[in-house]
Design an enzyme around this catalytic site. Sequence first.
Site, short mmCIF file in Angstrom:
data_model
loop_
_atom_site.label_atom_id
_atom_site.label_comp_id
_atom_site.label_asym_id
_atom_site.label_seq_id
_atom_site.Cartn_x
_atom_site.Cartn_y
_atom_site.Cartn_z
N SER A 85 -9.63 89.93 92.71
CA SER A 85 -8.70 88.83 92.95
C SER A 85 -9.22 87.75 93.88
O SER A 85 -8.89 86.58 93.71
CB SER A 85 -7.38 89.37 93.49
OG SER A 85 -7.62 90.19 94.61
N HIS A 130 -5.96 90.18 86.88
CA HIS A 130 -6.45 88.80 86.75
C HIS A 130 -7.21 88.56 85.44
O HIS A 130 -7.76 87.48 85.24
CB HIS A 130 -7.35 88.44 87.95
CG HIS A 130 -6.58 88.35 89.22
ND1 HIS A 130 -6.00 87.19 89.66
CD2 HIS A 130 -6.24 89.31 90.12
CE1 HIS A 130 -5.35 87.42 90.79
NE2 HIS A 130 -5.49 88.71 91.09
N LYS A 149 0.91 86.79 86.43
CA LYS A 149 -0.19 85.82 86.57
C LYS A 149 -0.32 85.05 85.25
O LYS A 149 0.47 84.17 84.99
CB LYS A 149 -1.45 86.53 87.03
CG LYS A 149 -1.20 87.26 88.37
CD LYS A 149 -2.43 87.84 88.97
CE LYS A 149 -2.13 88.85 90.07
NZ LYS A 149 -1.39 88.36 91.21
C1 LIG Z 1 -5.81 93.02 91.33
C2 LIG Z 1 -4.34 92.92 91.57
N1 LIG Z 1 -3.55 93.95 91.23
C3 LIG Z 1 -2.23 93.91 91.40
C4 LIG Z 1 -1.61 92.81 91.95
C5 LIG Z 1 -0.13 92.80 92.16
O1 LIG Z 1 0.51 92.16 91.10
P1 LIG Z 1 1.95 91.52 91.31
O2 LIG Z 1 1.72 90.16 91.87
O3 LIG Z 1 2.55 91.52 89.96
O4 LIG Z 1 2.70 92.39 92.26
C6 LIG Z 1 -2.38 91.70 92.30
C7 LIG Z 1 -1.71 90.50 92.87
O5 LIG Z 1 -2.24 89.65 93.46
C8 LIG Z 1 -3.78 91.75 92.11
O6 LIG Z 1 -4.54 90.73 92.46
#
Ligand SMILES: Cc1ncc(COP(=O)(O)O)c(C=O)c1O
Length: 416
Positions: free
Chosen positions: A206, A234, A263
């Site tokens: 991320s 992502h 996203k």
């Molecule tokens: C790699 C990754 N997994 C999970 C999440 C969490 O997702 P959510 O925003 O739907 O809670 C994020 C959020 O930034 C992320 O970057």
Amino acid sequence: MPKRVVYNNVFKWAFWAIEGNGPYGKIVKRMNIQQKLKQIEEQGLKRELIYLDRSGADVVHKGKRYLNFSSNDYLNFAADTRLKDNAKNSIDKWGIGATGSRLMSGSLEPHKRLEEKISQWLGYKSALVFGSGFLTNLGLISALCQANDIVLFDKLDHASLIDGIRMSGAKWKRYKHKNTNDLERLLEQYNNVQERIFIITDSVFSMDGDIAPVKEISKLAKKYNAILIVDEAHAIGIFGEKGAGICNEQKIKPDIITGTLSKALGSYGGFAVFSKEIEQLCVNKARSFIYSTALPAVCAATGEKAIDIIQEEKVLGEELLKKAKMFYGKIQKAGFDLLPFESQVIPVMIGDNDKTLKFTQALLEEELFVKAIRPPTVPKGTSRVRLSITLAHTKEELEKALEIIVRVGRGMGIIA
Ligand SMILES: Cc1ncc(COP(=O)(O)O)c(C=O)c1O
């Protein structure tokens, strides 16, 4: 009163006060909070909320318009008319909230439809929708991993994966970022020692925007009989055939993939795909699934419609990556410190916290909405400005942003 009893009472009282239950304890606690906040500020790590008057491709704050480089709405779906119309219909039919947890009163037709769509899309037997991507990782991992397991995970894995691992009580070890030699060293060390070995990695990271070597990781998982979980938050909607992600693109099938609706899909919520048994385990054991209100039907319906659009239009992810690559090339040519190009997430590495904040502030003054990413989100000494490219950015807007970033970067001595 015997001396021993007096001492005991004094000891108990002191413990009670220090623990924070008594009046002195409260004072101690309050001072700690202030000290903590001061420390965060002194380290250049203070975070503040900004309330926007409008969000989207550009955001409005206090009457001023900014070009948004801080959004994960990669395909520009959050304000898509087709999705908005679909959401309005869903609200008319289902109302706003899901009214209860999935097990109590909140499992609705749109959840079922979305789960069927996701499992078909990613090619798995089962899918389960959670309240968010964070809740998915937290619930799934803590339900699945146990004290006698070992979890091996990438040093730069997302916080939700790490929190899930910690919550599970399993033993864990981090391997060096994307380093399959280090991973194999740990696999050898724990092979035949722990009951089960799990490997957990993001596919697109991320904050670095780089991609895990999932093909080699998958080979290692097979070789050492480890269970592989890949978080595609992502990558979903962008990489792979019809946006089915990096694992699809690299033709591997981990035991579990997790993802988010929040996203590229422009909605809100999270999901995991796996076997029917793991689904059943989550329904019975994942605390973030059991003890939390279900995802609103409108979010599920939006997720489903977004997948339909991605599958119909096929090339949205390609278009995005082409645009991001072009922008990356120009920023790189200007002399900024960048990581190799791999995705729509482009971190401009600055290093120092204060310098990163000042750079961000200067870009904000020039009407670019960007955020400083500092520890603990990223390792110490690697503060950066994370530029996120979306399909909303026009060629002209990217040219304008480039001109500003280069001018400000030169003015601050970040580039020559
Ligand atoms: C790699 C990754 N997994 C999970 C999440 C969490 O997702 P959510 O925003 O739907 O809670 C994020 C959020 O930034 C992320 O970057």
